[in-house]
Motif scaffolding. Sequence first.
Motif, mmCIF file in Angstrom:
data_model
loop_
_atom_site.group_PDB
_atom_site.id
_atom_site.type_symbol
_atom_site.label_atom_id
_atom_site.label_comp_id
_atom_site.label_asym_id
_atom_site.label_seq_id
_atom_site.Cartn_x
_atom_site.Cartn_y
_atom_site.Cartn_z
ATOM 1 N N ALA A 1 -1.832 9.142 -4.992
ATOM 2 C CA ALA A 1 -2.192 9.273 -3.514
ATOM 3 C C ALA A 1 -3.771 9.102 -3.445
ATOM 4 O O ALA A 1 -3.987 8.547 -2.302
ATOM 5 N N VAL B 1 1.684 2.677 -3.497
ATOM 6 C CA VAL B 1 0.334 2.651 -4.352
ATOM 7 C C VAL B 1 0.636 4.106 -4.817
ATOM 8 O O VAL B 1 0.427 4.958 -3.987
ATOM 9 N N THR B 2 0.251 4.262 -5.934
ATOM 10 C CA THR B 2 0.007 5.765 -6.638
ATOM 11 C C THR B 2 -1.070 5.770 -7.572
ATOM 12 O O THR B 2 -1.434 4.795 -7.992
ATOM 13 N N THR C 1 -9.894 1.510 -8.397
ATOM 14 C CA THR C 1 -9.593 0.154 -7.392
ATOM 15 C C THR C 1 -10.392 -0.816 -7.700
ATOM 16 O O THR C 1 -11.673 -0.560 -7.869
ATOM 17 N N ARG D 1 -5.628 6.833 -4.840
ATOM 18 C CA ARG D 1 -5.842 5.565 -4.783
ATOM 19 C C ARG D 1 -5.146 4.935 -3.516
ATOM 20 O O ARG D 1 -5.868 4.024 -2.813
ATOM 21 N N ARG D 2 -4.277 5.444 -2.859
ATOM 22 C CA ARG D 2 -3.551 4.917 -1.490
ATOM 23 C C ARG D 2 -4.355 5.427 -0.601
ATOM 24 O O ARG D 2 -4.681 4.453 0.417
ATOM 25 N N ARG D 3 -4.983 6.505 -0.720
ATOM 26 C CA ARG D 3 -6.068 6.936 0.382
ATOM 27 C C ARG D 3 -7.274 5.803 0.301
ATOM 28 O O ARG D 3 -7.705 5.429 1.410
ATOM 29 N N ALA E 1 -7.430 2.751 -0.425
ATOM 30 C CA ALA E 1 -6.868 1.536 -0.120
ATOM 31 C C ALA E 1 -7.040 1.638 1.313
ATOM 32 O O ALA E 1 -7.267 0.524 1.992
ATOM 33 N N GLU E 2 -6.431 2.507 2.115
ATOM 34 C CA GLU E 2 -6.508 2.458 3.464
ATOM 35 C C GLU E 2 -8.005 2.502 4.001
ATOM 36 O O GLU E 2 -8.024 1.774 5.041
ATOM 37 N N PRO F 1 -5.653 -1.885 -5.505
ATOM 38 C CA PRO F 1 -5.474 -0.527 -5.874
ATOM 39 C C PRO F 1 -4.700 -0.388 -7.327
ATOM 40 O O PRO F 1 -3.477 -0.659 -7.126
ATOM 41 N N LEU G 1 0.906 -1.177 0.015
ATOM 42 C CA LEU G 1 -0.092 0.024 0.035
ATOM 43 C C LEU G 1 0.857 1.080 -0.142
ATOM 44 O O LEU G 1 0.360 2.288 -0.498
ATOM 45 N N ALA G 2 2.048 1.442 0.667
ATOM 46 C CA ALA G 2 2.892 2.444 0.605
ATOM 47 C C ALA G 2 3.280 2.840 -0.716
ATOM 48 O O ALA G 2 3.863 3.963 -1.151
#
Length: 141
Positions: A16, A13-14, A73, A18-20, A22-23, A68, A10-11
């Motif tokens: 940002a 993932v781009t 996603t 998409r990372r948000r 994913a969290e 993601p 997850l760190a």
Amino acid sequence: MSGRSVDEHLAAVTPAKRRRDAETLLAMMARVTGEEPTMWATIVAFGSYHYRYASGREGDAPAAGFAPRKAATTIYLADGVDTYAAELARLGPHSTGVGCLYIKDLEAVDLDVLEQIVAASYARVTEGTFGERARDGGADA
């Protein structure tokens, strides 16, 4: 399974957004399934179920999961998206494949509806008989 941890995956993932997303999905799916996340290749997976094809081929697959990707996603629904037509009509902007739900922005959808879909799908595929019915020409194929 993957040798990479969920946090490492997850760190990286781009973008940002998409990372948000994913969290958010990580927390929601862990809560709904009661499972710890693991990596299955590039899929963040929660639990598993055993499937058996009519041909005799069988294996294991994630009971719930997401990936993601840059474009959107992907949320995996092993029992198929058609099962959730009424819920998907209320979800908000998305697209679908046979067993995949694609969401470009989690903030644009109704998270309560998404949680209902994930919870129902997870319960259905882990009930014990789904894997034998799924993908073998049965009612859930």
